[in-house]
Design a protein around this motif. Sequence first.
Motif, PDB file in Angstrom:
ATOM      1  N   ASP A  52     -17.907  36.105 -49.639  1.00 54.70           N
ATOM      2  CA  ASP A  52     -18.376  35.875 -51.177  1.00 54.70           C
ATOM      3  C   ASP A  52     -17.838  34.668 -51.812  1.00 54.70           C
ATOM      4  OD1 ASP A  52     -19.206  38.612 -52.736  1.00 54.70           O
ATOM      5  OD2 ASP A  52     -18.738  38.565 -50.567  1.00 54.70           O
ATOM      6  N   LEU A  53     -16.688  34.103 -51.373  1.00 55.79           N
ATOM      7  CA  LEU A  53     -15.986  32.772 -51.758  1.00 55.79           C
ATOM      8  C   LEU A  53     -16.767  31.748 -51.188  1.00 55.79           C
ATOM      9  CD1 LEU A  53     -12.225  33.413 -50.968  1.00 55.79           C
ATOM     10  CD2 LEU A  53     -13.257  33.192 -53.244  1.00 55.79           C
ATOM     11  N   LEU A  54     -17.585  31.839 -50.138  1.00 57.56           N
ATOM     12  CA  LEU A  54     -18.370  30.900 -49.581  1.00 57.56           C
ATOM     13  C   LEU A  54     -19.842  30.734 -50.380  1.00 57.56           C
ATOM     14  CD1 LEU A  54     -17.806  31.118 -45.841  1.00 57.56           C
ATOM     15  CD2 LEU A  54     -17.330  28.798 -47.196  1.00 57.56           C
ATOM     16  N   ALA A  55     -19.965  31.962 -50.626  1.00 53.45           N
ATOM     17  CA  ALA A  55     -21.160  32.261 -51.509  1.00 53.45           C
ATOM     18  C   ALA A  55     -21.342  31.589 -52.806  1.00 53.45           C
ATOM     19  CB  ALA A  55     -21.537  33.589 -51.756  1.00 53.45           C
ATOM     20  N   PHE A  56     -19.944  31.686 -53.334  1.00 51.80           N
ATOM     21  CA  PHE A  56     -19.863  31.159 -54.702  1.00 51.80           C
ATOM     22  C   PHE A  56     -19.754  29.567 -54.718  1.00 51.80           C
ATOM     23  CE2 PHE A  56     -19.210  35.208 -56.426  1.00 51.80           C
ATOM     24  CZ  PHE A  56     -19.259  35.174 -57.780  1.00 51.80           C
ATOM     25  N   ALA A  57     -19.164  28.893 -53.642  1.00 53.09           N
ATOM     26  CA  ALA A  57     -19.223  27.596 -53.289  1.00 53.09           C
ATOM     27  C   ALA A  57     -20.623  27.105 -53.072  1.00 53.09           C
ATOM     28  CB  ALA A  57     -18.322  27.076 -52.078  1.00 53.09           C
ATOM     29  N   PHE A 118     -22.941  36.814 -42.602  1.00 51.92           N
ATOM     30  CA  PHE A 118     -23.005  38.284 -41.883  1.00 51.92           C
ATOM     31  C   PHE A 118     -23.593  38.087 -40.630  1.00 51.92           C
ATOM     32  CE2 PHE A 118     -24.912  42.099 -40.697  1.00 51.92           C
ATOM     33  CZ  PHE A 118     -23.801  43.095 -40.701  1.00 51.92           C
ATOM     34  N   TRP A 119     -24.805  37.651 -40.398  1.00 50.90           N
ATOM     35  CA  TRP A 119     -25.552  37.581 -39.070  1.00 50.90           C
ATOM     36  C   TRP A 119     -25.058  36.436 -38.301  1.00 50.90           C
ATOM     37  CZ3 TRP A 119     -28.205  41.541 -37.362  1.00 50.90           C
ATOM     38  CH2 TRP A 119     -28.692  42.476 -38.205  1.00 50.90           C
ATOM     39  N   LEU A 120     -24.418  35.311 -38.682  1.00 50.92           N
ATOM     40  CA  LEU A 120     -24.171  34.250 -37.825  1.00 50.92           C
ATOM     41  C   LEU A 120     -23.143  34.705 -36.716  1.00 50.92           C
ATOM     42  CD1 LEU A 120     -23.900  31.378 -40.503  1.00 50.92           C
ATOM     43  CD2 LEU A 120     -25.620  31.489 -38.453  1.00 50.92           C
ATOM     44  N   GLY A 121     -21.976  35.248 -37.321  1.00 48.25           N
ATOM     45  CA  GLY A 121     -21.135  35.731 -36.251  1.00 48.25           C
ATOM     46  C   GLY A 121     -21.633  36.922 -35.443  1.00 48.25           C
ATOM     47  N   PRO A 161     -26.365  30.396 -34.210  1.00 39.35           N
ATOM     48  CA  PRO A 161     -25.750  29.791 -35.370  1.00 39.35           C
ATOM     49  C   PRO A 161     -25.837  28.241 -35.239  1.00 39.35           C
ATOM     50  CG  PRO A 161     -24.379  31.444 -34.392  1.00 39.35           C
ATOM     51  CD  PRO A 161     -25.823  31.275 -33.495  1.00 39.35           C
ATOM     52  N   PRO A 162     -25.704  27.420 -33.804  1.00 42.62           N
ATOM     53  CA  PRO A 162     -25.876  25.991 -33.938  1.00 42.62           C
ATOM     54  C   PRO A 162     -27.391  25.577 -34.674  1.00 42.62           C
ATOM     55  CG  PRO A 162     -24.929  26.950 -31.706  1.00 42.62           C
ATOM     56  CD  PRO A 162     -25.259  28.166 -32.634  1.00 42.62           C
ATOM     57  N   ALA A 163     -28.307  26.425 -34.496  1.00 42.49           N
ATOM     58  CA  ALA A 163     -29.592  26.254 -34.729  1.00 42.49           C
ATOM     59  C   ALA A 163     -29.426  26.244 -36.402  1.00 42.49           C
ATOM     60  CB  ALA A 163     -30.671  27.093 -34.573  1.00 42.49           C
ATOM     61  N   TYR A 164     -28.691  27.050 -36.816  1.00 46.24           N
ATOM     62  CA  TYR A 164     -28.736  27.035 -38.318  1.00 46.24           C
ATOM     63  C   TYR A 164     -27.770  25.910 -39.055  1.00 46.24           C
ATOM     64  CZ  TYR A 164     -26.894  28.594 -42.931  1.00 46.24           C
ATOM     65  OH  TYR A 164     -26.508  28.925 -44.301  1.00 46.24           O
ATOM     66  N   LEU A 165     -26.802  25.466 -38.132  1.00 46.40           N
ATOM     67  CA  LEU A 165     -26.039  24.549 -38.587  1.00 46.40           C
ATOM     68  C   LEU A 165     -26.692  23.123 -38.580  1.00 46.40           C
ATOM     69  CD1 LEU A 165     -22.617  25.189 -36.812  1.00 46.40           C
ATOM     70  CD2 LEU A 165     -23.226  25.660 -39.063  1.00 46.40           C
ATOM     71  N   LEU A 166     -27.620  23.099 -37.527  1.00 49.99           N
ATOM     72  CA  LEU A 166     -28.302  21.931 -37.311  1.00 49.99           C
ATOM     73  C   LEU A 166     -29.513  21.773 -38.536  1.00 49.99           C
ATOM     74  CD1 LEU A 166     -28.873  19.255 -35.515  1.00 49.99           C
ATOM     75  CD2 LEU A 166     -30.424  20.568 -34.338  1.00 49.99           C
ATOM     76  N   PRO A 187     -23.461  21.070 -45.021  1.00 53.21           N
ATOM     77  CA  PRO A 187     -23.175  21.371 -43.607  1.00 53.21           C
ATOM     78  C   PRO A 187     -21.721  21.814 -43.656  1.00 53.21           C
ATOM     79  CG  PRO A 187     -24.412  19.243 -43.652  1.00 53.21           C
ATOM     80  CD  PRO A 187     -24.237  19.892 -45.195  1.00 53.21           C
ATOM     81  N   THR A 188     -21.005  21.380 -44.439  1.00 53.75           N
ATOM     82  CA  THR A 188     -19.409  22.018 -44.685  1.00 53.75           C
ATOM     83  C   THR A 188     -19.589  23.505 -45.023  1.00 53.75           C
ATOM     84  OG1 THR A 188     -19.363  21.166 -46.947  1.00 53.75           O
ATOM     85  CG2 THR A 188     -18.626  19.648 -45.133  1.00 53.75           C
ATOM     86  N   ILE A 189     -20.163  23.697 -45.710  1.00 48.84           N
ATOM     87  CA  ILE A 189     -20.364  25.226 -46.333  1.00 48.84           C
ATOM     88  C   ILE A 189     -20.884  26.109 -45.188  1.00 48.84           C
ATOM     89  CG2 ILE A 189     -21.254  27.236 -47.619  1.00 48.84           C
ATOM     90  CD1 ILE A 189     -21.160  25.084 -49.881  1.00 48.84           C
ATOM     91  N   ALA A 190     -21.907  25.633 -44.206  1.00 50.98           N
ATOM     92  CA  ALA A 190     -22.639  26.241 -43.371  1.00 50.98           C
ATOM     93  C   ALA A 190     -21.624  26.444 -42.078  1.00 50.98           C
ATOM     94  CB  ALA A 190     -23.723  25.497 -42.739  1.00 50.98           C
ATOM     95  N   VAL A 191     -20.662  25.323 -41.728  1.00 52.18           N
ATOM     96  CA  VAL A 191     -19.625  25.533 -41.010  1.00 52.18           C
ATOM     97  C   VAL A 191     -18.755  26.538 -40.976  1.00 52.18           C
ATOM     98  CG1 VAL A 191     -17.721  24.289 -39.658  1.00 52.18           C
ATOM     99  CG2 VAL A 191     -20.008  23.069 -39.872  1.00 52.18           C
ATOM    100  N   GLY A 192     -18.273  26.514 -42.641  1.00 56.18           N
ATOM    101  CA  GLY A 192     -17.423  27.514 -42.942  1.00 56.18           C
ATOM    102  C   GLY A 192     -17.908  29.140 -42.844  1.00 56.18           C
ATOM    103  N   GLN A 193     -19.175  29.226 -43.041  1.00 59.33           N
ATOM    104  CA  GLN A 193     -19.930  30.373 -42.878  1.00 59.33           C
ATOM    105  C   GLN A 193     -20.016  30.952 -41.482  1.00 59.33           C
ATOM    106  OE1 GLN A 193     -23.788  29.216 -44.596  1.00 59.33           O
ATOM    107  NE2 GLN A 193     -23.701  31.114 -45.701  1.00 59.33           N
ATOM    108  N   ALA A 194     -20.109  29.918 -40.574  1.00 55.24           N
ATOM    109  CA  ALA A 194     -20.114  30.212 -38.952  1.00 55.24           C
ATOM    110  C   ALA A 194     -18.811  30.808 -38.739  1.00 55.24           C
ATOM    111  CB  ALA A 194     -20.649  29.163 -37.955  1.00 55.24           C
ATOM    112  N   LEU A 195     -17.733  30.045 -38.879  1.00 53.89           N
ATOM    113  CA  LEU A 195     -16.483  30.285 -38.692  1.00 53.89           C
ATOM    114  C   LEU A 195     -15.813  31.448 -39.332  1.00 53.89           C
ATOM    115  CD1 LEU A 195     -14.620  26.670 -38.788  1.00 53.89           C
ATOM    116  CD2 LEU A 195     -15.233  27.747 -36.765  1.00 53.89           C
TER     117      LEU A 195
END
Length: 837
Positions: A52-57, A118-121, A161-166, A187-195
């Motif tokens: 949720d913190l990433l979602a608000f960002a 949720f689905w990335l990891g 996940p790599p396809a989503y980041l790309l 991209p920075t938020i997307a990387v945060g989502q994956a991690l």
Amino acid sequence: MLFLVALEVLRVELRTVSWHDLKADVLRTPPRQLGFALALTALNYAALTGYDLLAFAYIGKTLPRAHIALASFLAYAISNNVGFAMLSGASVRYRFYTRWGVTAEELSRIVFSYSVTFWLGLLGLGGLSLVVSPVAATRELPGQWLQGLLIPAAWVLMLTPPAYLLSTVLRTRPLRVRRFELRLPAPTIAVGQALMSVVEWSLAGAVLYVLLPPSALSFLQFLGAFIIAILLGMASHVPGGVGVFEGLMVLLLKPYLPSGELLPALVVYRAVYYLLPLAVALIGLVTDEVRQRRAQAARVSAVLGQLTEQLAPRVLAIFTFLAGLVLLFSGATPAATGRLELLSRALPSSVIEASHFLSSVAGAALLILSQGLARRLDAAYYLTSITIVTGMAATLLKGLGYEEAALLLLVFVVLRRARPAFDRRAAFFDTRFSAAWIAALAGALGASVWLGLFAFKHVAYSHELWWQFEVQGEASRFLRASVGAAMVLLLFGLARLIGYAPHEAPSPDDADMEDAGRIIAAQTATFPYLVYLRDKALLFNDDRTAFVMYGVQGRTWVALGDPVGPDDRLNDLIRVFLERCDDFGGVPVFYEIGQVHLHRYADFGMTFVKLGEEAKVNLTTFTLEGSHASKYRQVVRRLEKDGGTFRIVDPAGVPAIMNQLRAVSDDWLTAKASAEKGFSLGFFDEAYVSRFPVAVIERGGHIVAFANIWAGAQHGDLSIDLMRYHRDAPNSAMEALFVHMMTWGKEQGYARFGLGMAPLSGFEDSPLASLWNRLGSFMYEHGESVYGFQGLRAYKDRFNPIWEPHYLAYPGGLRLPRIMADVSALVAGGYRKIFRK
């Protein structure tokens, strides 16, 4: 089906495991392992708040982190157990986030963001584990083609996940789905989502992994089995994937761990990761409910209180259902060692036998009553309270089950604290059970019987077991208690089948009409006068200051127009109508509602389609003077030249001309080869016509045209319902009648004159329901020969009206064609009459 298959898998795999061994192994869980599991669970839920913190960002909005963490924890604690994570989690977030200034559009983007996280990891870790270190069970898949598909599928999962980041790097323009625009995160938020997702899923798996006994199973191999079981548990939609998850884990980890060693860890995991957070969430929600009720002095707080009422009863219904399961499972398993001997010294065996039977019957009753709690029925509240107290006493008297009694006491205390939420007075036994509730009842009973057969599989079955009454005859008590619980459910089901709740809308009585008249007298609108046809049922709010008029056709419950009453009562009445429909398994529809209150229906998740537009003439600017009004003067002069005169007949004088009015009406119906309509259109009824003033056109002393007059309170709206003319009437009769009525209305001080609807018009300006709009536009353009849509619009345009859109609100989905057919049948008086004019 997956749940039943999972039970069969567990039955086969656990044939060498005894109930006493399982119970002992659960209680012997090393404190160190249990402590690690609790700590990892806390870390996992902390990581979930990161979603949720990433979602608000992502949406560019800031809220205090404590607020986000609270809402996120409660949402995940409930959605993990209830299932349908996107829906149930979004409901909890809506309750809190909208209170803190988050709009509906922002909430939809938050849901999108945390769902992607949720689905990335889940997909990435699942694919990685299957590629790098697949569990041994997957190598034994039948058929070469299944084994051949496994690795390519794993690679696809791992590369998602790599396809989503790309895509977040390459795609800078927003995605568009019809009129909804969605931009990808930076991209920075997307990387945060994956991690964050990888960390969270790793922690979720680690909670169970630390509870397992030592084995050759690596964490990566375990994670592959864990994710497969999670995915299929989610696909089953069984709450929390219970049974399905356990069955798959037993099957997939069979090469590494015997079932007898794995099952205790699964039981502890279910308690630590699912039930403990759910219990904390329930306490938090009820605490919030109490706090909100204390803060209802302001209007906003009152609205929030209404929203909180929707969620707390459902959570309490879940816990009541679980309490029923606890009683059933307690009756299906042996008592703790030594407790029966202690109890038998103080009580006769007949009390123990009766208490055991009564405990299981109370458990079955709680399963049924939980449905009534979800509907906020006061009868269900009282019956549940009595049943819980009975269950507590029975479980103590049958085997000193103080653990079960403590759980029931907790549910009872929380239920008592939430008493104000259960304020509906609908009869419990008049409501229908949905297929989902029936499946839940059958699944609960089946699981209880399965558990009893597992617990007493060392006892050889014989017919004599049914008649053995002794302190140590626990298998006999299980059989009798299971039959008792099954009989409660079967008798309830039979009663519901025989006493099927009727769908007919009850006719209003004189008291209803009197209350409705008092409410209408305070309204400026005229549409509510259709209530005097007495062909619709009336649903009032508790203090009878507002009402909904509705009809029922098949499973479709159609409310006509917006609720009638003060604006601050409309939300309550919409909710009451939706709950009433839900009680009887009906599909709720609001027909011909205005644009002003659309947001109220949207708050309840309803979808809209446009029906057409209503023409209203501004009488404050209407005049017969000037060049632009020459067409009106010509119509009046033409009527006079044809020997026609206009006058208004007061209600007291209407009975004297009733025979003439009926003759005109009958001739009109004959000439049009038409039948009387109803529901949303007036029909000729002497009591109905006599209630209102009537405008008439006379020629040669005989009435040749008439219209009844609806005069709104406070000189607001003025309109007509029945408009009928004789074949001998002058051609200008009806148009002249309109002009005379608008002139009369202006003289009387009315603000607007309603000319009625132009169906399917104005679709080009509507952003709603594009498919329906295209169909409506096609019918409007090409259906002139059948109905004359364009001609009707053009005729009313002669009076320079203001066009106000009218809508239909319904629950969405693919129901619209059936709903439109049912509404048409309701208006026409049956399906066979739909295509009659």
